[in-house]
Design an enzyme around this catalytic site. Structure first.
Site, PDB file in Angstrom:
ATOM      1  N   GLU A  54      -8.280  -5.431   5.730  1.00  0.00           N
ATOM      2  CA  GLU A  54      -7.872  -6.482   6.678  1.00  0.00           C
ATOM      3  C   GLU A  54      -7.176  -5.847   7.887  1.00  0.00           C
ATOM      4  O   GLU A  54      -7.387  -6.248   9.037  1.00  0.00           O
ATOM      5  CB  GLU A  54      -6.947  -7.487   5.983  1.00  0.00           C
ATOM      6  CG  GLU A  54      -7.669  -8.255   4.890  1.00  0.00           C
ATOM      7  CD  GLU A  54      -6.795  -9.274   4.182  1.00  0.00           C
ATOM      8  OE1 GLU A  54      -5.711  -8.904   3.691  1.00  0.00           O
ATOM      9  OE2 GLU A  54      -7.196 -10.458   4.128  1.00  0.00           O
TER      10      GLU A  54
ATOM     11  N   ALA B  83      -3.935   1.104   0.858  1.00  0.00           N
ATOM     12  CA  ALA B  83      -4.287   0.483  -0.434  1.00  0.00           C
ATOM     13  C   ALA B  83      -4.059  -1.025  -0.447  1.00  0.00           C
ATOM     14  O   ALA B  83      -4.102  -1.638  -1.512  1.00  0.00           O
ATOM     15  CB  ALA B  83      -3.497   1.135  -1.555  1.00  0.00           C
TER      16      ALA B  83
ATOM     17  N   ARG C 269       0.259   5.207  -1.373  1.00  0.00           N
ATOM     18  CA  ARG C 269      -1.083   5.098  -0.765  1.00  0.00           C
ATOM     19  C   ARG C 269      -1.065   4.115   0.416  1.00  0.00           C
ATOM     20  O   ARG C 269      -1.989   3.373   0.678  1.00  0.00           O
ATOM     21  CB  ARG C 269      -2.128   4.678  -1.803  1.00  0.00           C
ATOM     22  CG  ARG C 269      -2.201   5.613  -3.028  1.00  0.00           C
ATOM     23  CD  ARG C 269      -2.438   7.079  -2.658  1.00  0.00           C
ATOM     24  NE  ARG C 269      -2.570   7.934  -3.829  1.00  0.00           N
ATOM     25  CZ  ARG C 269      -1.600   8.737  -4.302  1.00  0.00           C
ATOM     26  NH1 ARG C 269      -0.420   8.810  -3.692  1.00  0.00           N
ATOM     27  NH2 ARG C 269      -1.834   9.500  -5.366  1.00  0.00           N
TER      28      ARG C 269
ATOM     29  N   GLU D 193      -9.446  -7.674  -4.440  1.00  0.00           N
ATOM     30  CA  GLU D 193      -8.597  -8.828  -4.759  1.00  0.00           C
ATOM     31  C   GLU D 193      -9.133  -9.612  -5.951  1.00  0.00           C
ATOM     32  O   GLU D 193      -8.364 -10.068  -6.802  1.00  0.00           O
ATOM     33  CB  GLU D 193      -8.491  -9.766  -3.536  1.00  0.00           C
ATOM     34  CG  GLU D 193      -7.534  -9.295  -2.465  1.00  0.00           C
ATOM     35  CD  GLU D 193      -8.178  -8.364  -1.438  1.00  0.00           C
ATOM     36  OE1 GLU D 193      -9.250  -7.793  -1.737  1.00  0.00           O
ATOM     37  OE2 GLU D 193      -7.606  -8.199  -0.353  1.00  0.00           O
TER      38      GLU D 193
HETATM   39  C1  1HE Z   1       0.344   1.132  -4.964  1.00  0.00           C
HETATM   40  C2  1HE Z   1      -0.814   0.502  -4.448  1.00  0.00           C
HETATM   41  C3  1HE Z   1      -0.679  -0.857  -4.042  1.00  0.00           C
HETATM   42  C4  1HE Z   1      -1.335   2.506  -5.010  1.00  0.00           C
HETATM   43  N1  1HE Z   1       0.528  -1.420  -4.154  1.00  0.00           N
HETATM   44  N2  1HE Z   1       1.514   0.512  -5.056  1.00  0.00           N
HETATM   45  N3  1HE Z   1      -5.554  -3.191  -3.399  1.00  0.00           N
HETATM   46  C5  1HE Z   1      -5.831  -2.579  -4.528  1.00  0.00           C
HETATM   47  O1  1HE Z   1      -6.139  -3.189  -5.518  1.00  0.00           O
HETATM   48  C6  1HE Z   1      -5.772  -1.073  -4.477  1.00  0.00           C
HETATM   49  C7  1HE Z   1      -4.844  -0.516  -5.533  1.00  0.00           C
HETATM   50  N4  1HE Z   1      -4.786   0.942  -5.465  1.00  0.00           N
HETATM   51  C8  1HE Z   1      -5.779   1.743  -5.946  1.00  0.00           C
HETATM   52  O2  1HE Z   1      -6.825   1.293  -6.371  1.00  0.00           O
HETATM   53  C9  1HE Z   1      -5.519   3.202  -5.921  1.00  0.00           C
HETATM   54  O3  1HE Z   1      -4.106   3.426  -5.950  1.00  0.00           O
HETATM   55  C10 1HE Z   1      -6.126   3.967  -4.702  1.00  0.00           C
HETATM   56  C11 1HE Z   1      -7.641   3.992  -4.843  1.00  0.00           C
HETATM   57  C12 1HE Z   1      -5.739   3.335  -3.380  1.00  0.00           C
HETATM   58  C13 1HE Z   1      -5.590   5.425  -4.712  1.00  0.00           C
HETATM   59  O4  1HE Z   1      -5.819   6.023  -5.982  1.00  0.00           O
HETATM   60  P1  1HE Z   1      -4.977   7.293  -6.403  1.00  0.00           P
HETATM   61  O5  1HE Z   1      -5.511   7.761  -7.748  1.00  0.00           O
HETATM   62  O6  1HE Z   1      -4.964   8.301  -5.306  1.00  0.00           O
HETATM   63  O7  1HE Z   1      -3.439   6.832  -6.546  1.00  0.00           O
HETATM   64  P2  1HE Z   1      -2.717   6.022  -7.757  1.00  0.00           P
HETATM   65  O8  1HE Z   1      -2.340   7.011  -8.831  1.00  0.00           O
HETATM   66  O9  1HE Z   1      -3.492   4.843  -8.182  1.00  0.00           O
HETATM   67  O10 1HE Z   1      -1.404   5.504  -7.020  1.00  0.00           O
HETATM   68  C14 1HE Z   1      -0.427   6.397  -6.541  1.00  0.00           C
HETATM   69  C15 1HE Z   1       0.841   5.601  -6.349  1.00  0.00           C
HETATM   70  O11 1HE Z   1       0.616   4.618  -5.352  1.00  0.00           O
HETATM   71  C16 1HE Z   1       1.221   4.843  -7.609  1.00  0.00           C
HETATM   72  O12 1HE Z   1       2.628   4.739  -7.603  1.00  0.00           O
HETATM   73  P3  1HE Z   1       3.568   5.596  -8.625  1.00  0.00           P
HETATM   74  O13 1HE Z   1       4.958   5.155  -8.296  1.00  0.00           O
HETATM   75  O14 1HE Z   1       3.091   5.253  -9.999  1.00  0.00           O
HETATM   76  O15 1HE Z   1       3.291   7.047  -8.273  1.00  0.00           O
HETATM   77  C17 1HE Z   1       0.636   3.480  -7.370  1.00  0.00           C
HETATM   78  O16 1HE Z   1       1.296   2.464  -8.089  1.00  0.00           O
HETATM   79  C18 1HE Z   1       0.876   3.323  -5.885  1.00  0.00           C
HETATM   80  N5  1HE Z   1      -0.029   2.357  -5.287  1.00  0.00           N
HETATM   81  N6  1HE Z   1      -1.834   1.370  -4.490  1.00  0.00           N
HETATM   82  C19 1HE Z   1       1.586  -0.747  -4.653  1.00  0.00           C
HETATM   83  N7  1HE Z   1      -1.699  -1.533  -3.537  1.00  0.00           N
HETATM   84  C20 1HE Z   1      -2.240 -10.419   2.099  1.00  0.00           C
HETATM   85  S1  1HE Z   1      -3.167 -10.475   0.679  1.00  0.00           S
HETATM   86  C21 1HE Z   1      -3.851  -8.869   0.489  1.00  0.00           C
HETATM   87  C22 1HE Z   1      -4.420  -8.723  -0.876  1.00  0.00           C
HETATM   88  C23 1HE Z   1      -4.511  -7.287  -1.285  1.00  0.00           C
HETATM   89  O17 1HE Z   1      -4.438  -6.382  -0.506  1.00  0.00           O
HETATM   90  S2  1HE Z   1      -4.757  -7.005  -2.943  1.00  0.00           S
HETATM   91  C24 1HE Z   1      -4.480  -5.250  -3.105  1.00  0.00           C
HETATM   92  C25 1HE Z   1      -5.763  -4.603  -3.228  1.00  0.00           C
END
Ligand code: 1HE
Length: 268
Positions: free
Chosen positions: A122, A70, A33, A142
């Site tokens: 961001e 994401a 993502r 976050e």
């Molecule tokens: C990821 C990430 C990620 C997905 N890091 N791998 N960001 C978040 O808290 C957002 C986290 N992500 C989500 O809430 C959802 O993944 C989404 C809404 C973006 C998309 O949902 P969906 O159902 O289409 O996908 P999914 O099944 O949740 O994820 C698909 C794959 O992407 C899955 O990997 P897989 O190997 O199991 O297939 C997920 O693990 C991966 N994935 N998002 C790593 N964020 C400088 S400080 C900044 C602070 C932040 O940004 S905090 C992060 C906030």
């Protein structure tokens, strides 16, 4: 001096230069993502460092697949079990990339579909223009992840939506979409259908401006927001001195004088 951007160096960004000087830059990790791992951040630093000197006239920044971005790569962050100093340096690289975007002088148009969350917001808020559609949603999860923003949200997102709303987004995980997101300045354009088509249209339009004028718009305004009003007025005069006397502007002024230039119309 014109730099050449070596397309083969980029693995996590797909770069697609168009003939008119607009570059489509796509975060190319749809399977994650488009989460921002450190390699992606380094590629953003590389691209946006080179772009102002490589003849890039405008950038459309997009995400592959259904989501824009994401945010922080949470799996990499978990696996690396970073020290406070390590993560501080990670955040400083994020700032390097996002500051190059905001202050680099090249218009950046973010084509925002699906999730624009955490570090993804961001990233988007470092672009000069954001386009959204009915799939787009903005959030700062976050707080729920036990984390804090580290890529400039306290500056740019708070600036867009206001400190009070940013605090609410982080405390409660509140999600904004649709007209409400437009009203809060999270995006300037709402389209039905393709955000890419609209972002490209905007990028092409901005690419018709003189590069030095775009440089001032996409650099000086941000710098001046950081200054006192007195200093900003002085800096504005200096920038206008340079930009408003550039040789290519004379042709545009002459076209206005001889009535061949387009007039400003309410339906333009
Ligand atoms: C990821 C990430 C990620 C997905 N890091 N791998 N960001 C978040 O808290 C957002 C986290 N992500 C989500 O809430 C959802 O993944 C989404 C809404 C973006 C998309 O949902 P969906 O159902 O289409 O996908 P999914 O099944 O949740 O994820 C698909 C794959 O992407 C899955 O990997 P897989 O190997 O199991 O297939 C997920 O693990 C991966 N994935 N998002 C790593 N964020 C400088 S400080 C900044 C602070 C932040 O940004 S905090 C992060 C906030």
């Amino acid at each position: 001096m014109t730099l050449k951007i070596d397309l083969t160096r980029f693995k996590n960004l797909a770069l697609d230069p168009q003939e008119d000087g607009v570059w489509i830059v796509t975060l190319d990790r749809a399977h994650k993502r488009n989460a921002l791992d450190i390699d992606t951040i380094e590629e953003l630093v590389d691209f946006f460092s080179a772009a102002p000197r490589a003849g890039v006239k405008a950038v459309v920044l997009a995400g592959a697949g259904d989501h824009f971005c994401a945010g922080l790569d949470l799996i990499e962050h978990h696996d690396q079990d970073r020290s406070p100093a390590d993560f501080m340096h990670v955040c400083l690289r994020w700032h390097e990339a996002f500051n190059k975007m905001e202050y680099g002088g090249v218009p950046v148009i973010a084509a925002c579909q699906g999730a624009v969350v955490g570090g993804g917001l961001e990233l988007a808020s470092s672009a000069h223009i954001r386009v959204m559609n009915e799939t787009t949603y903005f959030a700062l999860p976050e707080g729920q992840r036990g984390l804090f923003t580290g890529g400039g949200a306290t500056i740019r997102v708070a600036d867009l939506v206001g400190k009070d709303r940013m605090i609410d987004m982080m405390l409660t995980g509140r999600v904004y979409h649709g007209q409400e997101a437009i009203d809060l300045h999270l995006a300037q354009y709402m389209v039905e259908g393709s955000v890419m088509d609209k972002a490209l249209e905007i990028a092409r339009r901005t690419a018709e401006n003189l590069p030095l004028t775009n440089f001032a718009i996409c650099s000086a305004i941000s710098h001046m927001q950081n200054m006192s009003a007195l200093d900003a007025a002085y800096a504005e005069a200096v920038v206008a001195g340079v930009v408003n006397t550039q040789a290519p502007a004379r042709e545009r002024l002459a076209a206005f004088a001889d009535k061949s230039a387009a007039r400003v119309r309410k339906d333009a």
